[in-house]
Scaffold this active site. Structure first.
Site, PDB file in Angstrom:
ATOM      1  CG  LEU A  31      -2.017  -1.118   1.161  1.00  0.00           C
ATOM      2  CD1 LEU A  31      -2.943  -1.013   2.373  1.00  0.00           C
ATOM      3  CD2 LEU A  31      -2.817  -1.094  -0.139  1.00  0.00           C
ATOM      4  NE  ARG A  32       4.686   0.402  -3.868  1.00  0.00           N
ATOM      5  CZ  ARG A  32       5.542  -0.603  -3.992  1.00  0.00           C
ATOM      6  NH1 ARG A  32       6.231  -1.018  -2.938  1.00  0.00           N
ATOM      7  NH2 ARG A  32       5.725  -1.193  -5.158  1.00  0.00           N
ATOM      8  CG  ASN A  76       8.127  -3.189   0.753  1.00  0.00           C
ATOM      9  OD1 ASN A  76       6.933  -3.223   1.035  1.00  0.00           O
ATOM     10  ND2 ASN A  76       8.595  -3.516  -0.440  1.00  0.00           N
ATOM     11  CG  ASP A 111       7.524  -9.138  -0.148  1.00  0.00           C
ATOM     12  OD1 ASP A 111       7.820 -10.303  -0.433  1.00  0.00           O
ATOM     13  OD2 ASP A 111       7.048  -8.337  -0.957  1.00  0.00           O
ATOM     14  CG  HIS A 139      11.786 -11.355  -1.811  1.00  0.00           C
ATOM     15  ND1 HIS A 139      10.724 -10.912  -2.569  1.00  0.00           N
ATOM     16  CD2 HIS A 139      12.841 -11.444  -2.648  1.00  0.00           C
ATOM     17  CE1 HIS A 139      11.127 -10.726  -3.810  1.00  0.00           C
ATOM     18  NE2 HIS A 139      12.406 -11.049  -3.885  1.00  0.00           N
ATOM     19  CG  HIS A 162       6.413 -13.580  -4.595  1.00  0.00           C
ATOM     20  ND1 HIS A 162       7.605 -14.163  -4.236  1.00  0.00           N
ATOM     21  CD2 HIS A 162       6.453 -12.317  -4.109  1.00  0.00           C
ATOM     22  CE1 HIS A 162       8.337 -13.289  -3.568  1.00  0.00           C
ATOM     23  NE2 HIS A 162       7.652 -12.164  -3.481  1.00  0.00           N
ATOM     24  CG  ASP A 170       4.115  -9.227  -5.151  1.00  0.00           C
ATOM     25  OD1 ASP A 170       4.220  -8.347  -4.274  1.00  0.00           O
ATOM     26  OD2 ASP A 170       5.092  -9.658  -5.804  1.00  0.00           O
TER      27      ASP A 170
END
Length: 429
Positions: free
Chosen positions: A65-66, A96, A154, A181, A234, A307
């Site tokens: 969602l930044r 992140n 991640d 990750h 992923h 993702d």
């Protein structure tokens, strides 16, 4: 809050072994009753679901969602709107950001911003390490007190095996998974796409499948050693699929997810030098794609997750080696899965609901979600399996437009998303 009656839809609720035409009555934000025919209480709002699939609210357990820090790419509000339009009642957001979600203050900020948006459920995922530097564990306990549901750096793999071991042991105290990750950085280096025939043809730097395989194997062994919960994000290679499948057979506490783009695209898509095909893990050869499809059907894969990785257009407009990795996915995932898998006869609606709702909620310990039992949270996704849509990235609710699926014609799409008994999205008729 008024009661809501979702009437006459095909209720697909694998947790309760239900697949039949039913009504769903919602009262005070909870599922009150599911039955063949329910009389609407006085003042009750009625939603006509005839001819549609009614499922427990979809749950994307892997999204970015930044916010805070990269609001020009996405905000919690715009990402929530994209999720609602994409049929997701809940999302779990990665750590992140800037600053990263490595402490209780950032966790609290994310939850407060999500509450202000008032759209979908937003579950923060905390960082494994302070500053995402892979050197020192973050304070899982403090973040757990503010509501994190897992830990992950991640986008940056936890390269240090000892730190990963300690993270698994620490997370075990809270019974939430560690999501690492899956990439060995010393093997992936500064690669752009999958290492193979296509990378050689295009003159682009390669990322070998072994980079993923090595990290998944290491993490599986550490999960086995510690008895802790590992979630592989992923998944993209056939060898990693084999490792996870065999680990599950041994009783290792491992779960995994796959993203729609790794199921419907191969590295052949990179031939056009479209930076919207640049992602991590990279698109793989067709043999890997087929292995993922088999794992999806046989139960090895636990969840489908987007993702969702928004980037501003000017970043993705750079030359391929300079552009960032990632694509948006919240608004295309359900249609891709409905069209390319259910409609194609590769998955049943029951299996798709397991992948998009029941299993993600279970993995992240959200026991009141992922099913439509009386007393469960009234999160509902309604899908029209017959509607035809053309993906239009310019109309996305997301703040970013970086999708390789722009212009794709698909059949099947969400027509309503209900969160705690409130309709937060309804497709225009």
């Amino acid at each position: 809050m008024k009661a809501l009656l979702v009437r006459g839809g095909r209720v697909v609720d694998p947790a309760n072994e239900r697949d039949e035409v039913c009504d769903v009555l919602v009262e005070k934000g909870k599922v009150a009753r599911v039955a063949k025919s329910i009389k609407a209480p006085a003042g009750c709002k009625v939603f006509d679901a005839k001819g549609r699939i009614v499922a427990p609210g979809f749950f994307d357990m892997h999204t970015h969602l930044r916010e805070p820090g990269f609001e020009y790419k996405e905000t919690i509000e715009t990402g929530s709107r994209a999720a609602a339009e994409g049929g997701f009642a809940s999302v779990a957001c990665m750590a992140n950001t800037e600053p990263p979600n490595d402490n209780q203050n950032v966790t609290r900020f994310i939850r407060e911003r999500a509450a202000e948006a008032g759209l979908v459920n937003v579950f923060p995922i905390g960082a494994v390490s302070k500053g995402l530097r892979g050197e020192e564990l973050a304070e899982f306990g403090d973040m757990a007190g503010e509501g994190i549901v897992a830990v992950s750096d991640d986008g940056i793999p936890v390269a240090d095996a000892e730190l990963m071991r300690r993270a698994l042991e620490y997370a075990k105290l809270f019974d939430f998974p560690v999501i690492n990750h899956a990439e060995e950085p010393s093997l992936s280096g500064d690669g752009d796409i999958h290492e193979g025939e296509i990378s050689t043809l295009l003159g682009l730097r390669g990322i070998p499948g072994a980079a993923e395989d090595a990290m998944v194997a290491r993490d599986v062994y550490l999960a086995e050693l510690t008895g802790s919960r590992l979630h592989v994000p992923h998944l993209s290679t056939r060898e990693a699929v084999r490792i996870v499948r065999e680990a599950k057979a041994r009783g290792v506490r491992v779960s995994c997810e796959v993203a729609p783009h790794h199921l419907v695209l191969s590295d052949e898509a990179c031939k056009a030098f479209d930076t919207n095909t640049k992602m991590k893990p990279p698109l793989r050869p067709k043999a890997d794609v087929e292995a993922l499809k088999e794992a999806l059907a046989d139960g090895t894969v636990d969840a489908v997750a987007t993702d969702h990785a928004p980037h501003h257009w000017d970043e993705k407009s750079l030359e391929f080696p300079l552009a960032p990795f990632g694509i948006v996915g919240l608004e295309t995932a359900v249609s891709l899965m409905a069209d390319r898998f259910v409609r194609a006869g590769l998955l049943t609606w029951t299996r798709l609901v397991e992948l998009l709702s029941e299993n993600p909620a279970r993995i992240l310990n959200q026991r009141s979600k992922g099913h439509l039992s009386p007393g469960a949270d009234a999160d509902v996704t309604v899908i029209d399996p017959e509607v035809r849509v053309t993906v239009d990235a310019s109309a996305f609710r997301s703040r970013s437009r970086n999708s390789p699926f722009d212009g794709w014609k698909l059949k099947g799409a969400p027509c309503a998303t209900i969160v705690s008994g409130r309709v937060v999205y309804e497709r225009p008729s």
